[in-house]
Design a protein around this motif. Sequence first.
Motif, short mmCIF file in Angstrom:
data_model
loop_
_atom_site.label_atom_id
_atom_site.label_comp_id
_atom_site.label_asym_id
_atom_site.label_seq_id
_atom_site.Cartn_x
_atom_site.Cartn_y
_atom_site.Cartn_z
N MET A 1 0.84 -1.20 0.00
CA MET A 1 0.00 0.00 0.00
C MET A 1 0.87 1.25 0.00
SD MET A 1 -3.09 -1.14 2.57
CE MET A 1 -2.06 -2.13 3.65
N GLU A 2 0.47 2.26 -0.76
CA GLU A 2 1.29 3.44 -0.94
C GLU A 2 1.48 4.23 0.34
OE1 GLU A 2 -0.22 5.81 -4.08
OE2 GLU A 2 0.18 4.33 -5.64
N ASN A 3 0.54 4.12 1.27
CA ASN A 3 0.63 4.92 2.49
C ASN A 3 1.36 4.19 3.61
OD1 ASN A 3 -1.50 3.06 2.87
ND2 ASN A 3 -2.43 4.37 4.43
N ILE A 4 1.98 3.04 3.31
CA ILE A 4 2.67 2.26 4.33
C ILE A 4 4.10 1.97 3.88
CG2 ILE A 4 2.76 0.04 5.53
CD1 ILE A 4 -0.24 -0.01 5.59
N THR A 5 5.05 2.25 4.76
CA THR A 5 6.45 1.92 4.52
C THR A 5 6.91 0.97 5.61
OG1 THR A 5 6.84 4.12 3.58
CG2 THR A 5 8.77 2.82 4.19
N ILE A 6 7.44 -0.18 5.21
CA ILE A 6 7.88 -1.20 6.17
C ILE A 6 9.39 -1.10 6.36
CG2 ILE A 6 7.95 -3.66 6.70
CD1 ILE A 6 5.56 -3.98 4.78
N TYR A 7 9.82 -1.13 7.61
CA TYR A 7 11.24 -1.11 7.94
C TYR A 7 11.55 -2.40 8.71
CZ TYR A 7 10.54 3.91 7.09
OH TYR A 7 10.21 5.13 6.54
N LYS A 8 11.89 -3.46 7.98
CA LYS A 8 12.21 -4.73 8.64
C LYS A 8 13.53 -4.59 9.39
CE LYS A 8 10.15 -8.07 8.27
NZ LYS A 8 9.03 -8.61 9.09
N ALA A 9 13.60 -5.26 10.54
CA ALA A 9 14.77 -5.13 11.41
C ALA A 9 16.06 -5.48 10.69
CB ALA A 9 14.59 -6.00 12.65
N ASP A 10 16.01 -6.50 9.83
CA ASP A 10 17.25 -6.96 9.19
C ASP A 10 17.65 -6.11 7.98
OD1 ASP A 10 15.33 -7.78 7.39
OD2 ASP A 10 15.81 -9.91 7.51
N THR A 11 16.89 -5.05 7.68
CA THR A 11 17.28 -4.15 6.59
C THR A 11 17.91 -2.86 7.12
OG1 THR A 11 15.13 -2.99 6.47
CG2 THR A 11 15.37 -5.04 5.19
N ARG A 12 18.03 -2.74 8.42
CA ARG A 12 18.61 -1.52 8.99
C ARG A 12 20.12 -1.48 8.76
NH1 ARG A 12 16.69 -1.84 15.10
NH2 ARG A 12 17.41 -3.98 14.76
N GLY A 13 20.66 -0.25 8.79
CA GLY A 13 22.10 -0.11 8.73
C GLY A 13 22.74 -0.63 9.99
N LYS A 14 23.98 -1.14 9.87
CA LYS A 14 24.66 -1.72 11.02
C LYS A 14 26.03 -1.10 11.20
CE LYS A 14 22.42 -6.18 10.15
NZ LYS A 14 22.63 -7.62 9.83
N ALA A 15 26.41 -0.91 12.46
CA ALA A 15 27.74 -0.41 12.78
C ALA A 15 28.23 -1.13 14.03
CB ALA A 15 27.71 1.10 13.02
N ASP A 16 29.37 -1.78 13.92
CA ASP A 16 29.97 -2.48 15.05
C ASP A 16 31.35 -1.88 15.31
OD1 ASP A 16 30.98 -4.15 16.97
OD2 ASP A 16 30.47 -6.02 15.94
N HIS A 17 31.43 -1.09 16.37
CA HIS A 17 32.69 -0.42 16.73
C HIS A 17 33.40 -1.13 17.89
CE1 HIS A 17 31.60 2.93 14.11
NE2 HIS A 17 30.41 2.94 14.68
N GLY A 18 32.96 -2.34 18.20
CA GLY A 18 33.53 -3.05 19.33
C GLY A 18 32.82 -2.67 20.62
N TRP A 19 33.02 -1.43 21.06
CA TRP A 19 32.36 -0.95 22.28
C TRP A 19 30.92 -0.54 22.02
CZ3 TRP A 19 30.36 4.00 22.58
CH2 TRP A 19 30.76 4.89 21.56
N LEU A 20 30.58 -0.29 20.74
CA LEU A 20 29.24 0.14 20.36
C LEU A 20 28.74 -0.70 19.20
CD1 LEU A 20 26.80 2.15 20.28
CD2 LEU A 20 28.19 3.56 18.73
N ASN A 21 27.56 -1.31 19.40
CA ASN A 21 26.88 -2.03 18.34
C ASN A 21 25.57 -1.32 18.08
OD1 ASN A 21 25.15 -4.04 16.99
ND2 ASN A 21 26.90 -5.41 17.30
N SER A 22 25.40 -0.84 16.85
CA SER A 22 24.24 0.01 16.57
C SER A 22 23.54 -0.41 15.29
CB SER A 22 24.70 1.47 16.44
OG SER A 22 23.60 2.34 16.30
N HIS A 23 22.20 -0.28 15.30
CA HIS A 23 21.38 -0.47 14.12
C HIS A 23 20.65 0.84 13.82
CE1 HIS A 23 22.04 -4.69 15.23
NE2 HIS A 23 21.75 -4.99 13.97
N HIS A 24 20.73 1.27 12.56
CA HIS A 24 20.18 2.56 12.15
C HIS A 24 18.99 2.35 11.22
CE1 HIS A 24 23.96 3.91 13.76
NE2 HIS A 24 24.67 3.51 12.72
N THR A 25 17.82 2.82 11.64
CA THR A 25 16.66 2.77 10.75
C THR A 25 16.82 3.74 9.60
OG1 THR A 25 15.19 2.11 12.56
CG2 THR A 25 14.15 3.06 10.61
#
Length: 244
Positions: free
Chosen positions: A1-25
């Motif tokens: 549907m045009e009025n709905i945007t899905i952001y699945k968890a496994d499509t997020r951006g990822k950054a692993d800095h060792g001390w910081l693990n982050s997922h970016h929508t």
Amino acid sequence: MENITIYKADTRGKADHGWLNSHHTFSFASYQNYQRMHFGVLRVVNDDIVAPDMGFGEHPHQDMEIISIPLQGSLAHKDTMGNVTEIKAGDIQVMSAGTGIQHSEFNPSKDQDVHFLQIWIFPDTLHVQPRYDQITLDKDNRQNKWDTIISPASVGKGIYIHQNAWFSLADLEKGKTLSYDLNDPNNGIFLMVLSGSLNIQDLQLDNRDAVGITNEKHIELTATQDCEILLMEIPMELPAYLGQ
């Protein structure tokens, strides 16, 4: 549907800095995705895990509403407004960066990660006086119902931000149904499943999945497992100062 945007968890951006693990929508730091710059005035949704005895050194912000929601553990906070405090799971923190602040966030634990959501909202007004606020939430207030934790200043429910936005949490038991009606019919909805799973608008969302919905004044959702839900009702039109 045009009025709905899905952001699945496994499509997020990822950054692993060792001390910081982050997922970016949305596009952030080294994760550059020009198809996911923002949803209305919602600019950042970062799902961060910070290792014990580590954290973010002092750094600046300006003209942004910054919301932190700890999900596990605690964060030691210090800023140039003179605030020295700690936020823990069950709290919510808001900073209006306005004309400019600097702050640091540090995991004071020696053996436990801290897990928190960092959310940025474009404010409706530039160059406001910087401010800080935090409150402790009562889980009983969101059992199978919405608990408004952020609202505009004129509403006075939860903590206020400089935007025509409402944030709500709900803990919904499996099989229970919950509805939501917009406070402002021009707003949109960004909903994230913090744990568990649910069905909304005939879509199945699981842990850390999210959905953006526009042009709907009323939504209904049903828990397919016990779930924790964060709903943000936000303006879809960007502030004029962004030149959009």
